[in-house]
Write a protein that holds these residues in place. Structure first.
Motif, mmCIF file in Angstrom:
data_model
loop_
_atom_site.group_PDB
_atom_site.id
_atom_site.type_symbol
_atom_site.label_atom_id
_atom_site.label_comp_id
_atom_site.label_asym_id
_atom_site.label_seq_id
_atom_site.Cartn_x
_atom_site.Cartn_y
_atom_site.Cartn_z
ATOM 1 N N HIS A 249 -29.949 2.479 20.628
ATOM 2 C CA HIS A 249 -28.793 2.119 19.820
ATOM 3 C C HIS A 249 -29.267 1.886 18.392
ATOM 4 O O HIS A 249 -30.453 1.691 18.145
ATOM 5 N N SER A 250 -28.335 1.920 17.475
ATOM 6 C CA SER A 250 -28.658 1.700 16.074
ATOM 7 C C SER A 250 -27.735 0.645 15.497
ATOM 8 O O SER A 250 -26.522 0.709 15.678
ATOM 9 N N ASN A 255 -24.794 5.265 12.021
ATOM 10 C CA ASN A 255 -24.847 4.987 13.443
ATOM 11 C C ASN A 255 -25.123 6.281 14.208
ATOM 12 O O ASN A 255 -24.461 7.283 14.006
ATOM 13 N N TYR A 256 -26.078 6.195 15.144
ATOM 14 C CA TYR A 256 -26.483 7.426 15.826
ATOM 15 C C TYR A 256 -27.261 7.026 17.079
ATOM 16 O O TYR A 256 -28.393 6.565 16.991
ATOM 17 N N PRO A 276 -22.576 10.238 17.513
ATOM 18 C CA PRO A 276 -22.534 9.442 16.284
ATOM 19 C C PRO A 276 -21.862 8.092 16.515
ATOM 20 O O PRO A 276 -20.799 7.794 15.972
ATOM 21 N N VAL A 277 -22.493 7.268 17.343
ATOM 22 C CA VAL A 277 -21.944 5.968 17.712
ATOM 23 C C VAL A 277 -23.048 4.931 17.611
ATOM 24 O O VAL A 277 -24.220 5.241 17.351
ATOM 25 N N VAL A 278 -22.706 3.672 17.881
ATOM 26 C CA VAL A 278 -23.666 2.579 17.720
ATOM 27 C C VAL A 278 -24.505 2.373 18.968
ATOM 28 O O VAL A 278 -25.730 2.325 18.897
ATOM 29 N N ASP A 296 -16.874 1.487 23.288
ATOM 30 C CA ASP A 296 -16.121 1.857 22.093
ATOM 31 C C ASP A 296 -15.176 0.705 21.760
ATOM 32 O O ASP A 296 -14.122 0.552 22.378
ATOM 33 N N TYR A 297 -15.563 -0.130 20.794
ATOM 34 C CA TYR A 297 -14.772 -1.305 20.449
ATOM 35 C C TYR A 297 -13.560 -0.913 19.612
ATOM 36 O O TYR A 297 -13.679 -0.228 18.595
ATOM 37 N N HIS A 298 -12.378 -1.376 20.056
ATOM 38 C CA HIS A 298 -11.176 -1.227 19.257
ATOM 39 C C HIS A 298 -11.064 -2.363 18.256
ATOM 40 O O HIS A 298 -10.535 -2.188 17.152
#
Length: 467
Positions: A249-250, A255-256, A276-278, A296-298
């Protein structure tokens, strides 16, 4: 004497574990009879009955299908209570996915033992909590005590391993059969938050905040397999016969996140999948694919999110979504077995009440397609689970002391066939669980106190004798 309480079908029985169980052979078995007494595995049991005709007892267990084909060409009941289904843990047959209750196993003869224990059909030769006779439980054996933050317990044929989950922690390796000790041997020290242990015939592997480590089981120095620089620390680890896999995680821009792998002997790390996420988190592998979780946080404020499981081929490829849950549910751990993906979930109302009205579940998803079903529920925070031929075991904890009831935890079991489902109260909070064919290994940490951790073994029942 360690005293725990076991809940069977709503009844609670206090059992002391000062005497290891033993007993004679259980010979009073039937084959191919109606499985009405055990077909409807309570509490979301792994399978409906194990042989013959499912009868009405398959009603509650039927939707889950059967995890292994143990039946003797049994006839599937109208609610899927037959013993067919996908060949899974030490499968006895060729059955197919039985989530709709339309397939039956083609393996060897099933047995439905008597007498019934607690209203269930109990196999006295293998039932951990009816070992040789009804109500006779196997004895917990303390292996190590006086530990700080033990977790990530793992085992092989000779040793039990665990990590000390602190900023400068250690990895421990204790010979099975050793006397209970407050000074277990450390095989690596100065590890930055070590976690996520895995072991094969040659090495033990683990993660730190800096990367992936390994150390020979037979002895030697711990070595670094891979490093993760720039705040891109690893999240979880899995191994197969050729490679070690981990998620990253980054916390920095851009974020990648990635799933990576490397040969067990070392070499160049390659990316199996990226997005391309955290955060990528829990990971599992089977013979063809790697599976991992992503949140995936809303809303960071309320913690409303989608938790998603993806898959990709071991050789690399585009991630494909296989499961999604929305709201305030977290996916915590993943494991594959017999064509199924197992995972634990944890639900809370919102971030404004972080520990209120919470519950955890153990789920099972057929990888050939179909809906996820609940294996066990009504739990607290799941901290680990394991599978063997008898069924699924899981550990839960109330590490905060803010949930219903006193601080502590529990061990749960849902049988593959005719074992007795149970929930066992465990006063120190469990932190991880490992399962073999003969034993459960539990790391626990009482009130997160200094020198208050333990590692415990519970022998499972075989041939009416605790192992």
């Amino acid at each position: 004497m360690l005293s725990v309480r076991i809940r069977l079908l709503g009844a609670t029985v206090a059992l002391g574990f000062s005497v290891a169980c033993s007993g004679g052979d259980s010979t009073n078995v039937h084959t191919g009879v109606d499985a009405s007494a055990s077909g409807g595995a309570p509490n979301g049991g792994i399978s409906a009955g194990t042989g013959g005709k499912a009868s009405a007892g398959g009603q509650s267990g039927g939707s889950a299908g059967a995890m292994r084909g143990a039946g003797g060409n049994g006839v599937a009941g109208t609610s899927g209570g037959g013993a067919g289904g996908r060949a899974g843990v030490d499968a006895g047959g060729v059955g197919r996915t039985a989530d709709s209750g339309d397939d039956s196993g083609a393996g060897g003869a099933a047995k439905v033992p008597l007498p019934y224990c607690g209203g269930l059909s109990a196999d006295l030769s293998t039932d951990t909590y009816n070992c040789g006779m009804c109500g006779k439980a196997c004895q917990p054996q303390s292996l190590a005590y006086g530990l700080d933050a033990p977790g990530s317990v793992a085992t092989d044929a000779k040793f039990v391993y665990w990590a000390e989950h602190i900023a400068s922690g250690r990895i421990f390796q204790l010979s099975l059969g050793s006397a209970n000790t407050a000074n277990p041997p450390a095989i690596a020290s100065g590890q930055k938050n070590p976690r996520s242990l895995a072991v094969d015939a040659t090495n033990v592997y683990w993660l730190t905040d800096n990367g992936v480590m390994k150390r020979p089981v037979a002895g030697g120095a711990a070595v670094s397999l891979a490093t993760e620089a720039g705040g891109r620390g690893p999240s979880d680890l899995a191994i197969d016969g050729t490679s070690v896999y981990w998620t990253t995680h980054s916390d920095a821009s851009p974020n990648y996140a990635a799933v990576k792998k490397m040969p067990l002997g070392g070499g160049t790390a390659v990316e199996v999948a990226t997005m391309p996420v955290v955060d990528f988190d829990s990971i599992a592998v089977d013979a063809t694919n790697v599976y991992w979780g992503y949140t995936d946080y809303h809303s960071i404020t309320t913690q409303d999110r989608d938790d998603i499981i993806y898959e990709a081929p071991l050789g690399g490829g585009t991630p494909v979504e296989v499961y999604r849950v929305s709201g305030y549910t977290s996916i915590l751990d993943l494991a594959t077995n017999g064509g199924y993906l197992y995972f634990t979930t944890f639900y809370k109302l919102s971030n404004t009440q972080p520990f209120a009205f919470t519950t955890g579940s153990l789920m099972r998803l057929p990888l050939t397609g179909g809906k996820a079903v609940t294996v066990g529920t009504g739990q607290m925070l799941p901290v680990g689970f394991g599978l063997n031929a008898e069924g699924a075991f899981w550990a839960t904890t109330d590490a905060t002391g803010l949930m219903t009831g006193p601080p502590g935890g529990g061990i749960g079991f849902a049988p593959t066939g005719v074992g007795t489902p149970f929930a066992l109260d465990w006063s120190p909070q469990p932190t991880s669980l490992a399962v073999t064919a003969t034993s459960l290994y539990i790391s626990s940490w009482l009130d997160n106190g200094t020198n208050q951790g333990t590692v415990t073994r519970i022998g499972l029942c075989a041939n009416s004798v605790c192992q």
